[in-house]
Design a protein around this motif. Structure first.
Motif, PDB file in Angstrom:
ATOM      1  N   SER A 300     -23.113   7.106   1.181  1.00  0.00           N
ATOM      2  CA  SER A 300     -22.842   6.220   0.052  1.00  0.00           C
ATOM      3  C   SER A 300     -24.132   5.525  -0.371  1.00  0.00           C
ATOM      4  O   SER A 300     -25.021   5.287   0.447  1.00  0.00           O
ATOM      5  CB  SER A 300     -21.785   5.167   0.408  1.00  0.00           C
ATOM      6  N   ILE A 301     -24.236   5.225  -1.659  1.00  0.00           N
ATOM      7  CA  ILE A 301     -25.330   4.422  -2.198  1.00  0.00           C
ATOM      8  C   ILE A 301     -24.794   3.005  -2.384  1.00  0.00           C
ATOM      9  O   ILE A 301     -23.829   2.783  -3.117  1.00  0.00           O
ATOM     10  CB  ILE A 301     -25.833   4.986  -3.542  1.00  0.00           C
ATOM     11  N   ARG A 302     -25.407   2.044  -1.702  1.00  0.00           N
ATOM     12  CA  ARG A 302     -24.920   0.667  -1.736  1.00  0.00           C
ATOM     13  C   ARG A 302     -25.488  -0.125  -2.913  1.00  0.00           C
ATOM     14  O   ARG A 302     -24.795  -0.944  -3.517  1.00  0.00           O
ATOM     15  CB  ARG A 302     -25.307  -0.050  -0.446  1.00  0.00           C
ATOM     16  N   SER A 303     -26.789   0.057  -3.206  1.00  0.00           N
ATOM     17  CA  SER A 303     -27.443  -0.767  -4.218  1.00  0.00           C
ATOM     18  C   SER A 303     -28.677  -0.049  -4.741  1.00  0.00           C
ATOM     19  O   SER A 303     -29.093   0.992  -4.210  1.00  0.00           O
ATOM     20  CB  SER A 303     -27.832  -2.133  -3.633  1.00  0.00           C
ATOM     21  N   TYR A 304     -29.263  -0.595  -5.782  1.00  0.00           N
ATOM     22  CA  TYR A 304     -30.514  -0.052  -6.326  1.00  0.00           C
ATOM     23  C   TYR A 304     -31.355  -1.209  -6.853  1.00  0.00           C
ATOM     24  O   TYR A 304     -30.854  -2.296  -7.163  1.00  0.00           O
ATOM     25  CB  TYR A 304     -30.239   0.964  -7.442  1.00  0.00           C
ATOM     26  N   PHE A 305     -32.668  -0.970  -6.932  1.00  0.00           N
ATOM     27  CA  PHE A 305     -33.620  -1.971  -7.407  1.00  0.00           C
ATOM     28  C   PHE A 305     -34.624  -1.270  -8.310  1.00  0.00           C
ATOM     29  O   PHE A 305     -35.190  -0.241  -7.933  1.00  0.00           O
ATOM     30  CB  PHE A 305     -34.360  -2.618  -6.234  1.00  0.00           C
ATOM     31  N   SER A 306     -34.859  -1.836  -9.483  1.00  0.00           N
ATOM     32  CA  SER A 306     -35.733  -1.194 -10.457  1.00  0.00           C
ATOM     33  C   SER A 306     -37.029  -1.975 -10.615  1.00  0.00           C
ATOM     34  O   SER A 306     -37.073  -3.199 -10.472  1.00  0.00           O
ATOM     35  CB  SER A 306     -35.022  -1.095 -11.815  1.00  0.00           C
ATOM     36  N   CYS A 307     -38.111  -1.250 -10.901  1.00  0.00           N
ATOM     37  CA  CYS A 307     -39.387  -1.865 -11.264  1.00  0.00           C
ATOM     38  C   CYS A 307     -40.053  -0.950 -12.292  1.00  0.00           C
ATOM     39  O   CYS A 307     -39.422  -0.048 -12.827  1.00  0.00           O
ATOM     40  CB  CYS A 307     -40.262  -2.087 -10.034  1.00  0.00           C
ATOM     41  N   ARG A 308     -41.317  -1.177 -12.578  1.00  0.00           N
ATOM     42  CA  ARG A 308     -41.971  -0.452 -13.679  1.00  0.00           C
ATOM     43  C   ARG A 308     -41.973   1.057 -13.467  1.00  0.00           C
ATOM     44  O   ARG A 308     -41.578   1.823 -14.357  1.00  0.00           O
ATOM     45  CB  ARG A 308     -43.405  -0.952 -13.850  1.00  0.00           C
ATOM     46  N   ASP A 309     -42.393   1.494 -12.297  1.00  0.00           N
ATOM     47  CA  ASP A 309     -42.585   2.924 -12.065  1.00  0.00           C
ATOM     48  C   ASP A 309     -41.513   3.571 -11.198  1.00  0.00           C
ATOM     49  O   ASP A 309     -41.446   4.798 -11.136  1.00  0.00           O
ATOM     50  CB  ASP A 309     -43.948   3.161 -11.401  1.00  0.00           C
ATOM     51  N   PHE A 310     -40.680   2.752 -10.524  1.00  0.00           N
ATOM     52  CA  PHE A 310     -39.773   3.310  -9.525  1.00  0.00           C
ATOM     53  C   PHE A 310     -38.377   2.704  -9.624  1.00  0.00           C
ATOM     54  O   PHE A 310     -38.206   1.593 -10.117  1.00  0.00           O
ATOM     55  CB  PHE A 310     -40.309   3.061  -8.103  1.00  0.00           C
ATOM     56  N   ILE A 311     -37.414   3.481  -9.126  1.00  0.00           N
ATOM     57  CA  ILE A 311     -36.089   2.962  -8.819  1.00  0.00           C
ATOM     58  C   ILE A 311     -35.850   3.216  -7.338  1.00  0.00           C
ATOM     59  O   ILE A 311     -35.990   4.350  -6.863  1.00  0.00           O
ATOM     60  CB  ILE A 311     -34.984   3.645  -9.646  1.00  0.00           C
ATOM     61  N   TYR A 312     -35.530   2.154  -6.598  1.00  0.00           N
ATOM     62  CA  TYR A 312     -35.223   2.263  -5.173  1.00  0.00           C
ATOM     63  C   TYR A 312     -33.709   2.244  -5.003  1.00  0.00           C
ATOM     64  O   TYR A 312     -33.032   1.361  -5.539  1.00  0.00           O
ATOM     65  CB  TYR A 312     -35.846   1.104  -4.398  1.00  0.00           C
TER      66      TYR A 312
END
Length: 440
Positions: A300-312
């Protein structure tokens, strides 16, 4: 929404590792093919600056157990478990005062659940549990009631896990399973996100695609607090929001799409599709509130975090926690794997009702802090530009290994030594230390 759901189903069915779909040009984040496993992911790839800010200790501000935190360009706002006030600090950590009025008067409240900062209007919205939403200015003066009703718990929400989102002077309600109220018409009334007006009444609702076709089952498997019935109801992880760069994006629980909110259309539009070949399990077992360890063996994917060059993207399977780093520029994906441990809650009254403990798995977002050494755990994100790691001297679980920092390498050894001195100078009466990363 139906046309977007159809688009995503086609996307996932046809994807074979391409970075862009053939229909709609929605980029695909491929978590199964050509993924490079790495020992760590450095914070400096996402952040341009790091600040270490000890919060000043005063007779009025003795803080531990932070439960909500907002960082703006000018201030730091904190609430804690043992107090109903909001504490204001400067960006250097100097204590500036507190906001809130505790009591039973018309300008007061008894208990708060969260707060929102409107930096533009210099207003603090305090979301109370029984007194609606109270609005104060930054100096603590009462201004008005945004709504006097017993807010969402009894009036607007039908689920137990709920929150308020503020974006571009608009408010959104978000709720997640379990459902705790009867719903007469589940197919039309079981919503996950709602845009609300100035009186906090719903203007437009948005449904989690994973709920569509299961609405009646979900309501059947609701919690029943009114009957004191401790059933093993269905629940889910939180809807995940990000506001990097002033954009409001969303991933509903248990879905494979990140959406972007279109302010003019007042619609959530697919921005990225997530592809994986991992087994995700049966809905009926993976959504039980009380699970066995084997029920955690699905991906499962719990969460995500975005920035200029990446998505975690933060995911889990069994005891393994995955941090996927998707590169927006070329579509490549790196993966770091960490081992977590199950926690459990098993008090006597709990075992009496359920006969087995409540199991949970912590899935933090952790990066290598190559600015000053050690790890950087993203405890909070704020204003679409800050990630914050909260270090609490009084907490064994939320502190940091000083020896690990000393032994690690960093971009600036002088700054590392300064950081170590700050950590070594704390005592049991010190306030938390905030490590704030400013995103590129």
């Amino acid at each position: 929404m139906k046309k977007y759901l159809l688009l995503i189903f086609l996307l996932l069915g046809c994807s074979s590792g391409d970075n862009t779909s053939e229909t709609g040009d929605v980029p695909v984040i491929n978590l199964s093919d050509k993924v490079l496993e790495v020992p760590s992911l450095p914070l400096s790839e996402a952040a341009v600056k790091l600040e270490v800010i000890p919060l000043e200790v005063t007779d009025e501000a003795l803080l531990s157990g932070i439960n909500h935190l907002r960082v703006t360009d000018h201030d730091i706002w904190v609430s804690i478990n043992k107090s109903q006030y909001i504490y204001r600090f400067s960006r250097t950590g100097k204590y500036l005062g507190k906001v809130g009025k505790i009591g039973q008067g018309p300008q007061e409240y008894i208990r708060m659940s969260d707060f929102i900062i409107d930096d533009e209007r210099q207003e603090v919205y305090i979301i109370t549990t029984v007194n609606g939403i109270k609005v104060y200015d930054f100096k603590g003066n009462y201004k008005r009631d945004a709504t006097k009703q017993k807010l969402f718990m009894d009036e607007e929400f039908s689920a137990n896990n709920c929150k308020l989102i503020f974006h571009h002077q608009s408010f959104f309600l978000s709720q997640n399973l379990c459902v705790i109220k009867p719903i007469d018409n589940p197919k039309d009334s079981l919503w996950s996100i709602a845009l609300v007006d100035s009186a906090f009444s719903k203007e437009k609702i948005f449904k989690n695609p994973a709920h569509i076709g299961r609405e009646e089952q979900i309501v059947e498997h609701r919690g029943k607090p009114e009957q004191y019935d401790m059933v093993n109801y269905w629940c889910e992880y939180d809807n995940c929001f990000d506001m990097y760069g002033g954009e409001l994006t969303l991933k509903y629980a248990d879905t494979d799409t990140i959406y972007q909110y279109d302010v003019e259309e007042r619609e959530f539009i697919p921005q990225y599709s997530i592809f994986t070949r991992e087994e995700k399990g049966e809905y009926e077992t993976t959504h039980l509130f009380v699970k066995d360890k084997k029920d955690f063996n699905c991906f499962s994917i719990r969460s995500y975090f975005s920035c200029r060059d990446f998505i975690y993207l933060i995911g889990s399977k069994g005891k393994e926690v995955y941090t996927f780093c998707y590169d927006k520029r070329d579509g490549s994906v790196r993966k770091e794997v960490r081992e977590s441990e199950f926690g459990e809650y098993n008090s006597s009254w709990w075992i009496k009702w359920f006969s087995k403990p409540y199991l949970y798995l912590s899935c933090p977002f952790v990066l290598e802090n190559d600015f000053v050494g050690g790890d950087f755990t993203v405890d909070y994100r704020s204003c679409g530009k800050y990630w914050i790691d909260v270090l609490e001297p009084s907490s064994k679980d939320n502190w940091i290994d000083v020896e690990q920092i000393k032994a690690s390498t960093s971009c600036d050894e002088n700054r590392k030594q300064d950081f170590v001195k700050v950590l070594e100078n704390v005592d049991e009466d010190s306030n938390p230390i905030l490590v704030i990363a400013t995103l590129k």
